[in-house]
Write a protein that holds these residues in place. Structure first.
Motif, PDB file in Angstrom:
ATOM      1  N   GLY A 178       0.737  -1.326   0.022  1.00  0.00           N
ATOM      2  CA  GLY A 178       0.162   0.046   0.210  1.00  0.00           C
ATOM      3  C   GLY A 178       0.835   1.150   0.092  1.00  0.00           C
ATOM      4  N   HIS A 179       2.122   1.234   0.430  1.00  0.00           N
ATOM      5  CA  HIS A 179       2.949   2.377   0.503  1.00  0.00           C
ATOM      6  C   HIS A 179       3.378   2.787  -0.727  1.00  0.00           C
ATOM      7  CE1 HIS A 179       5.343  -1.086   1.064  1.00  0.00           C
ATOM      8  NE2 HIS A 179       6.701  -0.490   0.922  1.00  0.00           N
ATOM      9  N   GLY A 180       3.012   1.800  -1.971  1.00  0.00           N
ATOM     10  CA  GLY A 180       3.309   2.311  -3.343  1.00  0.00           C
ATOM     11  C   GLY A 180       2.238   3.328  -3.775  1.00  0.00           C
ATOM     12  N   ALA A 186       7.308   6.279  -5.083  1.00  0.00           N
ATOM     13  CA  ALA A 186       7.406   5.170  -4.436  1.00  0.00           C
ATOM     14  C   ALA A 186       7.001   3.958  -4.985  1.00  0.00           C
ATOM     15  CB  ALA A 186       6.291   5.692  -3.352  1.00  0.00           C
ATOM     16  N   ARG A 187       6.397   3.758  -6.095  1.00  0.00           N
ATOM     17  CA  ARG A 187       6.136   2.296  -6.470  1.00  0.00           C
ATOM     18  C   ARG A 187       7.341   1.368  -6.672  1.00  0.00           C
ATOM     19  NH1 ARG A 187       4.409   3.332 -12.069  1.00  0.00           N
ATOM     20  NH2 ARG A 187       3.544   1.093 -11.935  1.00  0.00           N
ATOM     21  N   PRO A 188       8.478   1.857  -7.109  1.00  0.00           N
ATOM     22  CA  PRO A 188       9.426   0.668  -7.416  1.00  0.00           C
ATOM     23  C   PRO A 188       9.943   0.393  -6.052  1.00  0.00           C
ATOM     24  CG  PRO A 188       9.839   2.533  -8.556  1.00  0.00           C
ATOM     25  CD  PRO A 188       8.898   3.171  -8.066  1.00  0.00           C
ATOM     26  N   GLY A 218      -0.079  -7.915  -3.477  1.00  0.00           N
ATOM     27  CA  GLY A 218      -1.395  -6.996  -4.107  1.00  0.00           C
ATOM     28  C   GLY A 218      -1.337  -5.579  -4.037  1.00  0.00           C
ATOM     29  N   SER A 219      -1.348  -4.948  -5.060  1.00  0.00           N
ATOM     30  CA  SER A 219      -1.440  -3.447  -5.195  1.00  0.00           C
ATOM     31  C   SER A 219      -1.543  -3.243  -6.721  1.00  0.00           C
ATOM     32  CB  SER A 219      -0.450  -2.871  -4.400  1.00  0.00           C
ATOM     33  OG  SER A 219      -0.365  -1.445  -4.828  1.00  0.00           O
ATOM     34  N   THR A 220      -2.379  -2.188  -7.047  1.00  0.00           N
ATOM     35  CA  THR A 220      -2.386  -2.040  -8.562  1.00  0.00           C
ATOM     36  C   THR A 220      -1.198  -1.248  -9.022  1.00  0.00           C
ATOM     37  OG1 THR A 220      -4.821  -2.028  -8.943  1.00  0.00           O
ATOM     38  CG2 THR A 220      -3.704  -0.636 -10.222  1.00  0.00           C
ATOM     39  N   PRO A 221      -0.696  -0.212  -8.106  1.00  0.00           N
ATOM     40  CA  PRO A 221       0.485   0.422  -8.657  1.00  0.00           C
ATOM     41  C   PRO A 221       1.733  -0.378  -8.561  1.00  0.00           C
ATOM     42  CG  PRO A 221      -0.719   1.659  -6.824  1.00  0.00           C
ATOM     43  CD  PRO A 221      -1.282   0.435  -7.000  1.00  0.00           C
ATOM     44  N   THR A 222       1.606  -1.431  -7.740  1.00  0.00           N
ATOM     45  CA  THR A 222       3.108  -2.296  -7.715  1.00  0.00           C
ATOM     46  C   THR A 222       3.013  -3.746  -8.488  1.00  0.00           C
ATOM     47  OG1 THR A 222       2.445  -3.277  -5.680  1.00  0.00           O
ATOM     48  CG2 THR A 222       3.446  -1.271  -5.699  1.00  0.00           C
ATOM     49  N   ALA A 223       1.719  -4.071  -8.951  1.00  0.00           N
ATOM     50  CA  ALA A 223       1.589  -5.466  -9.568  1.00  0.00           C
ATOM     51  C   ALA A 223       2.584  -5.884 -10.714  1.00  0.00           C
ATOM     52  CB  ALA A 223       0.238  -5.469 -10.136  1.00  0.00           C
ATOM     53  N   ILE A 224       2.741  -5.097 -11.552  1.00  0.00           N
ATOM     54  CA  ILE A 224       3.631  -5.316 -12.640  1.00  0.00           C
ATOM     55  C   ILE A 224       5.034  -5.479 -12.138  1.00  0.00           C
ATOM     56  CG2 ILE A 224       4.448  -4.691 -14.810  1.00  0.00           C
ATOM     57  CD1 ILE A 224       1.726  -5.371 -14.896  1.00  0.00           C
ATOM     58  N   LEU A 225       5.377  -4.695 -11.116  1.00  0.00           N
ATOM     59  CA  LEU A 225       6.618  -4.605 -10.706  1.00  0.00           C
ATOM     60  C   LEU A 225       7.245  -5.690  -9.602  1.00  0.00           C
ATOM     61  CD1 LEU A 225       7.067  -0.518 -10.287  1.00  0.00           C
ATOM     62  CD2 LEU A 225       7.741  -1.836 -12.258  1.00  0.00           C
ATOM     63  N   LEU A 249      -0.310   8.312 -10.712  1.00  0.00           N
ATOM     64  CA  LEU A 249       0.662   7.350 -10.143  1.00  0.00           C
ATOM     65  C   LEU A 249       1.576   6.658 -11.370  1.00  0.00           C
ATOM     66  CD1 LEU A 249      -0.800   5.441  -7.315  1.00  0.00           C
ATOM     67  CD2 LEU A 249       1.006   7.099  -7.108  1.00  0.00           C
ATOM     68  N   THR A 250       0.984   6.450 -12.588  1.00  0.00           N
ATOM     69  CA  THR A 250       1.372   5.614 -13.587  1.00  0.00           C
ATOM     70  C   THR A 250       1.802   6.680 -14.759  1.00  0.00           C
ATOM     71  OG1 THR A 250      -0.689   5.439 -14.479  1.00  0.00           O
ATOM     72  CG2 THR A 250       0.204   3.748 -13.068  1.00  0.00           C
ATOM     73  N   GLY A 251       1.326   7.894 -14.866  1.00  0.00           N
ATOM     74  CA  GLY A 251       1.795   8.948 -15.647  1.00  0.00           C
ATOM     75  C   GLY A 251       0.664   8.821 -16.976  1.00  0.00           C
ATOM     76  N   GLU A 252      -0.041   7.948 -16.961  1.00  0.00           N
ATOM     77  CA  GLU A 252      -0.977   7.657 -17.799  1.00  0.00           C
ATOM     78  C   GLU A 252      -2.256   8.931 -17.897  1.00  0.00           C
ATOM     79  OE1 GLU A 252      -2.542   4.215 -17.282  1.00  0.00           O
ATOM     80  OE2 GLU A 252      -0.928   2.777 -17.719  1.00  0.00           O
TER      81      GLU A 252
END
Length: 368
Positions: A178-180, A186-188, A218-225, A249-252
């Motif tokens: 969640g801290h992502g 903070a995501r990486p 589990g976290s959408t911002p970190t899932a791929i990473l 968060l993703t720059g999209e």
């Protein structure tokens, strides 16, 4: 893009405020995450607390999801009633009072897993399902840096051993990065914390003679990473719709989201801005530190939903900027989509600029 959510004829049939989803974008989001996890050899167990919908859950399973994650026993009951057989309550369950019998019944009719992060929680689950013909498995929750719930990674084995002593089957370990959500930078680091913390936790179980079948992040911002290393499963939720927070968060681009709140301009007020009929009772009140205001009005980049009341959103605009006419329907991208969904009864489903269906928010309000 923001002006083709619905063609003019379709807009006239909307009673606002209402939640509108673009099904093409939803399906693309579902397919994108499913492909990303499949390419990494990691199971996908989407978190259904975001959509609370049987139909969206079915679409996720059809795209290859291994099962669904839910936040509460109540949500699990709804999805079990809808025919979903593999559910994980990713929460430290305390099965006391009436919830004990509900957990017992639920575990007897579907493949169920629940989270524990304390001996007390494990004891409550064990007592609730004692003697049941079919019982839920447990996963030990660890804290990888979010400081919400969970034990230290190196303490997971001791709790797992206690669970086994109570007669519970231990499936593995899980965490939430969640801290992502603290910001894009903070995501990486949060993803790395998930991977490292889960590896330590799995080793802690192994030292007790317990092999982790499931090692779940589990976290959408970190899932791929974080879909790497010891991690065998990911549980993102918000990815199905996205929201203003995820876009930052993703720059999209924010106009690429799959869900908006349709709202009517009800007043021009006296301050040069305008007011809409979407307030706290549909937008929620979440404001991340890196966001200003309570949502974005598509097509009006100078507009900011600066204040919300129960049924009013007060929108400020820059001097000289254009504003929509009173009576015009505008599209609002909420800051955080999950509470928005839990505040409405149904989705208006759109495709190619037309309304094609209405789907219920099946698990709305099932908060316990």
């Amino acid at each position: 893009m923001d002006q083709v959510w619905l063609d003019p004829a379709a807009r006239t049939g909307i009673e606002t405020p209402a939640v509108v989803v673009d099904l093409d974008r939803v399906d693309a989001n579902i397919a994108r995450m499913a492909t990303a996890m499949r390419d990494r050899g990691v199971a996908l167990r989407p978190h259904a607390k975001t959509h609370k919908s049987l139909e969206f859950g079915r679409r996720q399973l059809a795209a290859g999801a291994a099962g669904l994650t839910v936040a509460t026993i109540g949500e699990a009951e709804v999805f079990a009633d809808g025919g979903f057989d593999d559910l994980f309550v990713a929460y430290p369950v305390i099965a006391g009072g009436p919830r004990a019998e509900r957990l017992r019944r639920l575990g007897e009719r579907c493949t169920l897993s629940v989270g524990v992060d304390s001996p007390t929680g494990a004891e409550s689950v064990a007592a609730a399902v004692r003697g049941a013909a079919r019982r839920p498995r447990v996963l030990v929750e660890i804290d990888c840096g979010g400081r919400r719930t969970g034990v230290r990674p190196d303490e997971a084995g001791a709790l797992a051993r206690r669970c086994q002593a109570l007669g519970l089957e231990v499936l593995g370990v899980f965490t939430h990065g969640g801290h992502g959500y603290a910001g894009s930078e903070a995501r990486p680091g949060a993803a790395e914390d998930e991977v490292a913390g889960l590896a330590t936790a799995a080793a802690s179980l192994r030292a007790e003679g317990i092999e982790s079948t499931v090692v779940s992040a589990g976290s959408t911002p970190t899932a791929i990473l974080s879909a790497r290393g010891a991690v065998t499963e990911e549980r993102p939720g918000t990815y199905i719709f996205s929201d203003r927070q995820q876009a930052v968060l993703t720059g999209e681009p924010v106009d690429g989201v799959a869900l908006v709140v349709a709202s009517t301009v009800v007043s021009h007020g006296t301050g040069g801005g305008f007011a809409i009929d979407a307030g706290a009772k549909i937008l929620g009140k979440d404001v991340a530190p890196y966001l200003s205001g309570h949502g974005t009005v598509l097509g009006y980049p100078e507009a900011l939903i600066a204040r919300i009341y129960d049924h009013h959103g007060v929108v400020e605009i820059a001097p000289g900027a254009s504003r929509p006419a009173i009576g015009e329907i505008v599209w609002v991208v909420p800051n955080h989509v999950c509470p928005v969904v839990n505040l409405v009864d149904e989705y208006l489903v759109a495709r190619d600029g037309r309304l094609v269906d209405r789907w219920p928010v099946d698990a709305r309000g099932r908060n316990g």
